[in-house]
Design a protein around this motif. Structure first.
Motif, PDB file in Angstrom:
ATOM      1  N   TRP A 108     -94.719 -32.243  98.158  1.00  0.00           N
ATOM      2  CA  TRP A 108     -93.563 -31.800  98.989  1.00  0.00           C
ATOM      3  C   TRP A 108     -92.617 -32.748  98.710  1.00  0.00           C
ATOM      4  CZ3 TRP A 108     -96.315 -31.300 104.547  1.00  0.00           C
ATOM      5  CH2 TRP A 108     -97.439 -30.309 104.332  1.00  0.00           C
ATOM      6  N   ARG A 111     -88.855 -36.214 102.226  1.00  0.00           N
ATOM      7  CA  ARG A 111     -88.582 -35.971 103.831  1.00  0.00           C
ATOM      8  C   ARG A 111     -89.759 -35.139 104.310  1.00  0.00           C
ATOM      9  NH1 ARG A 111     -84.064 -36.882 106.580  1.00  0.00           N
ATOM     10  NH2 ARG A 111     -84.159 -34.978 107.770  1.00  0.00           N
ATOM     11  N   GLN A 112     -89.984 -34.281 103.689  1.00  0.00           N
ATOM     12  CA  GLN A 112     -91.162 -33.242 103.830  1.00  0.00           C
ATOM     13  C   GLN A 112     -92.614 -34.409 104.161  1.00  0.00           C
ATOM     14  OE1 GLN A 112     -91.075 -30.067 101.329  1.00  0.00           O
ATOM     15  NE2 GLN A 112     -89.796 -28.902 102.536  1.00  0.00           N
ATOM     16  N   GLN A 114     -92.642 -37.560 104.258  1.00  0.00           N
ATOM     17  CA  GLN A 114     -92.686 -38.560 105.379  1.00  0.00           C
ATOM     18  C   GLN A 114     -92.943 -37.924 106.791  1.00  0.00           C
ATOM     19  OE1 GLN A 114     -88.532 -39.760 104.690  1.00  0.00           O
ATOM     20  NE2 GLN A 114     -89.377 -41.672 103.570  1.00  0.00           N
ATOM     21  N   LEU A 115     -92.428 -36.756 106.757  1.00  0.00           N
ATOM     22  CA  LEU A 115     -92.556 -36.008 108.211  1.00  0.00           C
ATOM     23  C   LEU A 115     -94.173 -35.728 108.358  1.00  0.00           C
ATOM     24  CD1 LEU A 115     -92.884 -33.281 110.114  1.00  0.00           C
ATOM     25  CD2 LEU A 115     -91.381 -34.750 110.715  1.00  0.00           C
ATOM     26  N   PHE A 165     -85.788 -39.933 111.092  1.00  0.00           N
ATOM     27  CA  PHE A 165     -85.162 -38.685 111.238  1.00  0.00           C
ATOM     28  C   PHE A 165     -84.180 -38.699 112.300  1.00  0.00           C
ATOM     29  CE2 PHE A 165     -89.511 -38.174 109.278  1.00  0.00           C
ATOM     30  CZ  PHE A 165     -89.240 -37.441 108.196  1.00  0.00           C
ATOM     31  N   GLY A 334     -89.967 -31.429 113.116  1.00  0.00           N
ATOM     32  CA  GLY A 334     -89.586 -31.222 111.781  1.00  0.00           C
ATOM     33  C   GLY A 334     -89.186 -29.704 111.354  1.00  0.00           C
ATOM     34  N   ASN A 337     -85.862 -28.870 112.759  1.00  0.00           N
ATOM     35  CA  ASN A 337     -84.486 -29.499 112.295  1.00  0.00           C
ATOM     36  C   ASN A 337     -84.487 -29.388 110.785  1.00  0.00           C
ATOM     37  OD1 ASN A 337     -82.914 -31.577 114.209  1.00  0.00           O
ATOM     38  ND2 ASN A 337     -85.476 -31.567 114.588  1.00  0.00           N
ATOM     39  N   ILE A 339     -86.683 -29.761 108.397  1.00  0.00           N
ATOM     40  CA  ILE A 339     -87.244 -30.712 107.376  1.00  0.00           C
ATOM     41  C   ILE A 339     -88.599 -30.114 106.719  1.00  0.00           C
ATOM     42  CG2 ILE A 339     -88.291 -32.954 107.199  1.00  0.00           C
ATOM     43  CD1 ILE A 339     -86.935 -33.570 109.824  1.00  0.00           C
ATOM     44  N   ILE A 340     -89.181 -29.158 107.418  1.00  0.00           N
ATOM     45  CA  ILE A 340     -90.643 -28.447 106.932  1.00  0.00           C
ATOM     46  C   ILE A 340     -90.274 -26.940 107.304  1.00  0.00           C
ATOM     47  CG2 ILE A 340     -92.025 -30.542 107.010  1.00  0.00           C
ATOM     48  CD1 ILE A 340     -93.123 -29.383 109.570  1.00  0.00           C
ATOM     49  N   TYR A 345     -95.492 -26.296 108.773  1.00  0.00           N
ATOM     50  CA  TYR A 345     -95.603 -26.515 110.134  1.00  0.00           C
ATOM     51  C   TYR A 345     -97.066 -26.075 110.567  1.00  0.00           C
ATOM     52  CZ  TYR A 345     -95.359 -25.821 115.153  1.00  0.00           C
ATOM     53  OH  TYR A 345     -95.682 -25.739 116.693  1.00  0.00           O
TER      54      TYR A 345
END
Length: 385
Positions: A108, A111-112, A114-115, A165, A334, A337, A339-340, A345
């Motif tokens: 990943w 940002r993914q 980290q989320l 984020f 996430g 927005n 991010i994922i 998810y």
């Protein structure tokens, strides 16, 4: 109108079935509601209407408030070191573990990953509190310590989500400022108000709490935070007052568990799309192990440092490995927005729900503290008192 009543019939039937299974198997109702929700969501597909969403959200807020209200100041003073250390480790170990595994093993992006770390870092106050209530540990120092450590963990999750984020703007600072003022002035105001109304049959104390929680929830959501955060803080600052009003707590708890929390747990389970993760079972296992192993590697040595008995140490580690409320909130943030994606998810949510079920079932079935463990633990409170 008949459609509304049909939907209500379906959801309350699921709640009743969950309660009966919980009674027969002597397993936490919250966990059974999650499992029944997963089954229903993948078979009969109950409709998640706006009123179901509201009852579920409000249930999470009130349950989180009640969890905060269990944090008695005397217990916090006696175990502040354990609460801070366990809570701090409980956040950072799975946050870093989930981040590293997601980025360098699963591929990943930053940002993914980290989320994912944020979503996997949580400890579910809602699940832990529900288990504490049913087992009676909420009345004992061990249960209060675990809840205090859970608060520290989830506070770390919310802060990390905001720093990494969230776009912090005017309404966020307004929410923070208003919450700080309310938390400062609320205890003396609430004490005077409770003395004035004196347990009137119309429940003015409960409605007062609802007004405060709804006002702060509105500001929290407006500011890009989450409604459950101020609820937990309000519960914490009013804990000593609620200690003096046990009957009020029992009435509020009964209404919450009977009407609100079934919708929260059933809905959380019903949103899981099992088909979406069938092709990624390996990833699911990796993410589950990333959270639970990192929690264990962080928390168990810390428990040894504080001289917990082995049974209490494993029990605490397992319960603090649970996740639900803030984990699903982080995952949904996430997704909303960008991010994922939906597959990531779904994987995160399934892992989070599994961590709400598997560690708790193991803890309650095999490592529930014996009387001698609890007695030995509570001697420390008397010694420090």
């Amino acid at each position: 109108m008949e459609e509304l009543w049909l939907q209500a019939l379906i959801w309350f039937t699921l709640a009743l079935v969950s309660s009966f299974i919980s009674f027969r198997l002597a397993i936490s109702a919250a966990l059974i509601e999650l499992i029944v929700g997963i089954v229903a969501g993948n078979t009969i597909h109950p409709e998640v209407t706006p009123w179901v969403n509201f009852l579920a959200s409000f249930g999470a807020v009130i349950l989180t408030f009640l969890a905060g209200a269990e944090l008695e100041s005397e217990v916090i003073k006696a175990y502040w070191k354990e609460s801070l250390v366990l809570g701090f480790i409980s956040f950072f170990a799975p946050f870093l573990g989930g981040w590293v595994v997601s980025q360098f093993l699963l591929g990943w992006d930053l940002r993914q990953a980290q989320l994912a770390g944020v979503a996997l870092s949580t400890t579910s106050v809602a699940v832990v509190y529900a288990v504490m209530i049913e087992s009676g540990l909420n009345e004992r120092p061990l249960g209060k310590l675990i809840l205090a450590a859970c608060f520290v963990t989830d506070l770390g999750t919310v802060i990390a989500l905001g720093l990494l984020f969230a776009e912090i703007g005017f309404y966020f600072w307004l929410f923070a400022a208003v919450t700080a003022v309310v938390l400062f002035i609320l205890p003396p105001i609430t004490k005077r108000y409770f003395a004035l109304v004196k347990n009137h049959p119309s429940e003015p104390e409960v409605k007062f709490i609802f007004v405060i929680l709804c006002a702060l929830a509105f500001l929290a959501v407006k500011g890009g935070s989450e409604a459950v955060l101020p609820a937990y803080l309000v519960g914490a600052v009013l804990a000593n007052l609620f200690l003096e009003n046990r009957e009020l707590v029992k009435r509020l708890r009964a209404a919450t568990i009977a009407l609100l929390t079934p919708f929260y747990f059933l809905k959380a389970g019903s949103l899981v799309d099992l088909k979406a993760v069938l092709g990624s079972l390996g990833v699911l296992v990796v993410l589950f192990l990333a959270k639970t192993i990192s929690k264990f590697l962080g928390l168990y040595p810390a428990g040894m440092l504080f001289k917990f008995t082995p049974r209490i140490n494993i029990y605490n580690t397992l319960l603090m490995s649970t996740g639900l409320t803030f984990g699903t909130i982080s995952a949904l943030y996430g997704l909303r927005n960008g991010i994922i994606d939906k597959t990531q998810y779904s994987l995160l949510v399934v892992v989070i729900i599994l961590t709400a079920i598997i560690p708790t079932l193991i803890a309650q079935s095999f490592f529930y503290p014996r009387k001698e463990d609890l007695d030995r633990f509570e001697k420390k409170t008397e010694h420090r008192g």
